[in-house]
Design a protein around this motif. Sequence first.
Motif, PDB file in Angstrom:
ATOM      1  N   ARG A  96     -27.828   7.562-123.426  1.00 42.85           N
ATOM      2  CA  ARG A  96     -28.811   6.487-123.743  1.00 42.85           C
ATOM      3  C   ARG A  96     -28.985   5.916-125.114  1.00 42.85           C
ATOM      4  O   ARG A  96     -29.149   4.859-125.371  1.00 42.85           O
ATOM      5  CB  ARG A  96     -29.986   6.638-122.932  1.00 42.85           C
ATOM      6  N   ALA A 152     -22.033  -7.247-116.390  1.00 41.25           N
ATOM      7  CA  ALA A 152     -22.811  -8.503-116.448  1.00 41.25           C
ATOM      8  C   ALA A 152     -22.328  -9.518-117.631  1.00 41.25           C
ATOM      9  O   ALA A 152     -22.119 -10.840-117.531  1.00 41.25           O
ATOM     10  CB  ALA A 152     -24.350  -8.274-116.719  1.00 41.25           C
ATOM     11  N   ALA A 153     -22.003  -8.775-118.820  1.00 38.99           N
ATOM     12  CA  ALA A 153     -21.423  -9.417-119.980  1.00 38.99           C
ATOM     13  C   ALA A 153     -20.309  -9.743-119.764  1.00 38.99           C
ATOM     14  O   ALA A 153     -19.901 -10.929-120.491  1.00 38.99           O
ATOM     15  CB  ALA A 153     -21.752  -8.441-121.037  1.00 38.99           C
ATOM     16  N   GLN A 158     -24.114  -3.366-117.463  1.00 38.16           N
ATOM     17  CA  GLN A 158     -24.252  -4.555-118.628  1.00 38.16           C
ATOM     18  C   GLN A 158     -23.176  -5.051-119.152  1.00 38.16           C
ATOM     19  O   GLN A 158     -23.041  -6.218-119.368  1.00 38.16           O
ATOM     20  CB  GLN A 158     -25.113  -4.048-119.654  1.00 38.16           C
ATOM     21  N   ARG A 195     -26.928   5.216-127.436  1.00 36.21           N
ATOM     22  CA  ARG A 195     -25.989   4.121-127.618  1.00 36.21           C
ATOM     23  C   ARG A 195     -26.003   3.060-126.599  1.00 36.21           C
ATOM     24  O   ARG A 195     -25.397   3.343-125.720  1.00 36.21           O
ATOM     25  CB  ARG A 195     -24.431   4.805-128.074  1.00 36.21           C
ATOM     26  N   ALA A 196     -26.189   1.947-127.105  1.00 40.91           N
ATOM     27  CA  ALA A 196     -26.251   0.645-126.129  1.00 40.91           C
ATOM     28  C   ALA A 196     -25.075   0.307-125.968  1.00 40.91           C
ATOM     29  O   ALA A 196     -24.093   0.412-126.812  1.00 40.91           O
ATOM     30  CB  ALA A 196     -27.287  -0.296-126.855  1.00 40.91           C
ATOM     31  N   PRO A 197     -24.649  -0.156-124.829  1.00 38.98           N
ATOM     32  CA  PRO A 197     -23.412  -0.543-124.198  1.00 38.98           C
ATOM     33  C   PRO A 197     -22.818  -1.850-125.259  1.00 38.98           C
ATOM     34  O   PRO A 197     -23.763  -2.566-125.727  1.00 38.98           O
ATOM     35  CB  PRO A 197     -23.396  -0.850-122.856  1.00 38.98           C
ATOM     36  N   ARG A 198     -21.475  -1.868-125.913  1.00 38.52           N
ATOM     37  CA  ARG A 198     -21.281  -2.897-126.511  1.00 38.52           C
ATOM     38  C   ARG A 198     -20.843  -3.924-125.772  1.00 38.52           C
ATOM     39  O   ARG A 198     -19.776  -3.736-124.773  1.00 38.52           O
ATOM     40  CB  ARG A 198     -20.321  -2.391-127.648  1.00 38.52           C
ATOM     41  N   VAL A 199     -20.882  -5.347-125.950  1.00 39.30           N
ATOM     42  CA  VAL A 199     -20.334  -6.296-125.142  1.00 39.30           C
ATOM     43  C   VAL A 199     -20.001  -7.353-126.139  1.00 39.30           C
ATOM     44  O   VAL A 199     -20.627  -7.481-127.471  1.00 39.30           O
ATOM     45  CB  VAL A 199     -21.494  -7.128-124.347  1.00 39.30           C
ATOM     46  N   THR A 200     -19.024  -8.222-125.901  1.00 35.37           N
ATOM     47  CA  THR A 200     -18.588  -9.166-126.879  1.00 35.37           C
ATOM     48  C   THR A 200     -19.228 -10.569-126.586  1.00 35.37           C
ATOM     49  O   THR A 200     -19.568 -10.718-125.451  1.00 35.37           O
ATOM     50  CB  THR A 200     -16.928  -9.417-126.862  1.00 35.37           C
TER      51      THR A 200
END
Lengths: 298, 437
Positions: free
Chosen positions: B28, B436-437, B433, B30-35
Motif C-alpha cells: 500500500r 479507472a485511470a 485505480q 506505493r500508490a499506483p502510477r497512472v498517466t
Amino acid sequence: MIATLDPRVLSAISDLELVARVTVDGTIAGLHRSPFHGYSAEFSQYRPYRAGDDLKYVDWKLYARTDRFYTKQFRETTNLVALMAVDASGSMGYAGVNGVTKATYARLLGAALSHLLAGQGDGIGLVVYDAAVRQYIPSRTGWSHIRSLLVALSRVEPGGRTAAASALKRASELLKRRGLIILFSDLYDDEDAVDRELRRAVRMGHEVAVFHVLTPDEVTLGLTGEVEVEDLESQKTMLTRASDVRAQYQIRFGQFLERWRTRCAGYGVDYTQAMTTAPLDETLRTFLLRRRVAGPAR
Amino acid sequence: MSLDWLNPAALAGLALIAGPVLVHLLRRQRAPRVTFPTLQFLVPTRAAAARLRRPSDLLLLCLRAAIVSAAAIAAAQPVFVTTWRRAAWEQRLARVLVIDQSESIATAVSRARDAAAAERGGSTQVSEIHTTNLADGLKQAAVTLRRADAGRAEILVISDFQLGSLTASDVRALPAEIGLRFTTVDTPRTGATFQGWRSFHAGSAPAVEQQITLDGSRTRIALIAAKPSGRAVTFLAPADQAEDVAALKRVVAAAGAPEIPVDRGLTMIFPGAVLPAAEPPRVLWMVNALAIASADDRLRTVASAHRGALARSPGPPWVPLALNESGQPLVLVAAANKDLVAYVSAAPSDLVAAAALRSLLSAIVPPPNWREREVERLSASQLAEWTRAAKPSAARWTPQPPGDARWLWGLALLLLLIEGFARRAYPTAREEQAHAA
C-alpha cells in the motif's frame, strides 16, 4: 442522415478515407450548402475608364446616372486555402473512457474536414507538430493529394512535448496568401505564446479555427483514490488523492477552458470544444452550422 | 465440549499471519502510477500516514490471514473433545500384567504364562512386567499406566502370592483410579526344610551347618555337623601374635559367622606384617562385600569406640572401611591375588579385629533369599479385599490422533480457492485505480 457516428467505431476503421467520406456525407446531408467560401470574382472598386479597357467591365448603369464611364475592378479569383495543424504531442495520446485517444479523434476530424474541403475544390494542407514541426504537406487540391494527406494523418503517433506557438507561426508563414488555419490541440502549452501566435495569424489575414480536443476525464478528473500521476509529456510525477483535489481541479480546468473561449471570441477565432466521446458528425455539424450562421470570422 | 491439541507447538505458526499483513501494508505504501495529459491543474496531497494505517484490499488480506491461521491451527492438530469421543476414550482400557518370576513360582511358569495369555484379550493395550519383587512390579506398572493412552487403567498381578510378597501399603501407594486384580498360580509348597549357612570354624572345632524348617507359621533352625568345605581365611601377622590370631578365629567362630565359599578369598593383615601388592577392589563380589560391610552398624560402633594408638595406615589403593573416633582409618580393604585383603590398624586381640572379620565374612557370603522359602500364602480374602475395578479418570485424558486437523486443512483449501476467485473477481485497489485511470 446517420444519427451519430461513434468515434469509438470510426477509430476502429483503418481506411481513413472511408471514415472521412462517411462522416462528411452524414454531416453535409443536413446542410444545404457548404459554409466554406473562396475569394473568386469579388468586386473591388471603380476607376475611371481608360482607353483600351474591356467594355464588358464598364458599368453602364452608373454611366446612365452620372454620364461618366467607370470600369469595375475585381480581386484575384481563387479557392479557399486551408492548412490543418495537428498536435501530435504526448498529451494527445491520452484516451478517454471510450478508449479513443485525442490524437485519434483529431485525426478523424481532420480527415473529415479534408474530405469536405476537397469536395468543393479547395486546397488543404497539413502540419503535424509536437515540440517542432514534424511533417508538412503543402495545401493543394485534388483527390490524389487528399489521399496522401490522409495517409500522413493516419500515421500520426503522439509523443514528445508541445510547442503549438511555433507550429502556428510556421503555419501562418507557410500559407502564401490568406487562408484558413485549423488547429487540433488540447492546448496544454504556454498560453501566452500560443495566444500571441493566434493574434499574429489573425493579423496576417488568416482565418483561424481551433478544435480544442479533450476527454471527459480531463474535464472532471476521472481518477480515483490515491495515485501517482505521471505527466504524459514531461514524465514528471505527482502524488495526489483524486477525491481531495477534484473540486479544485475542476475549478482550475473550467477557468482554463473559459480563458480559451474568451480569447478566441475576442480574436474572431472559431473555437470548438471537441470531446472524444462526442459523435464525430455532431462535433463537425456544430462547427459547420456555426460557420454558416456567423459566416467566416473575417 | 472442549478443545485439545496434539501438536500445540505448531500454534507458533500463527505468527506467520504477520506475513500477509506486512505484504499488504508495504504494498500500500506505493500508490499506483497512472498517466495523465498534464499536471498543471493538479495539486499534490500528503497522505502517506493514512496509507500506512490502512492496508490495501482488506477482503484479500482477511482471506490470506485466514488461510495462514487455518493452516497453522491444522498443523497444531486440534482435537474437539466431544461427549462421544470422551465416552469412547473411557471405554479404552490399558492393562499391565505383573508376572511373578521369583524362584517360588519357577515350577509353575507355564501356568503363569497361560494366565497372562488369557488376560490379553478384550483390553485396549496390554503390557507385561516380569519381576521377582511384586511390590516393585506394582510401582513399575503404575508408572507405565501413567503414560498409557486409555481412559481406564488396570493392573493384573499373576503370582503364587507368598506371604509378604505384597503388603497393604504397596496397594495403597497405587493411584485410586487404577484397577487391581489378582490371579493366583498354585505352586507346591515344597522346600519346607532347607540348608542355611555353613558356619565359620576355627582350630579343631567341628564345622556346623544350619538346617531351617518352615512349618506353617513356625520356623526351626537346627545346627548339624558338617565337613568343612569352604576356603580358610588367611591371616598375616607378626609371629609373636599367632596366639592372638588363633584366639580371634575362635571368638568369631563362637559368635557365629558364615564360611566363605571356595571361589572367594579373604586375607586379614595386621601391623607388622608385610603388605602385598594391592589394587582397588573391582570384582563384583568384592564391591558388594565392601558395600555391605561399610553399612555394618556393629563394626562402625566398635571402630568409633576405639581409642588406642594406630599404626601407620597404608594409602591408596587401600579403601577405608571403618574409622576410629578421631576419623582415622582403622580398617582398610584392597584386592590382592584375587582375594579381598583387609588391613586392621590394631592388634589381632583388639575387639575391632573380631568385628571386622565377622563383618567381612557375613558380607562376602551371599545372603540367602529367605523370602523365597516362604511356604505361607496371602489369603484369598485378603486378595479379594485389595481387588478393585478400574475407574475412568479425567486426569488421564490425552488427545488421541487422528484429531480434527483434516477439517482445518479442508477449510484452508477452501479459503485458498475463494482467495483465488476473489483475486480474479475483484482486482486490487491499484489495478482498479489504474483501470479507472
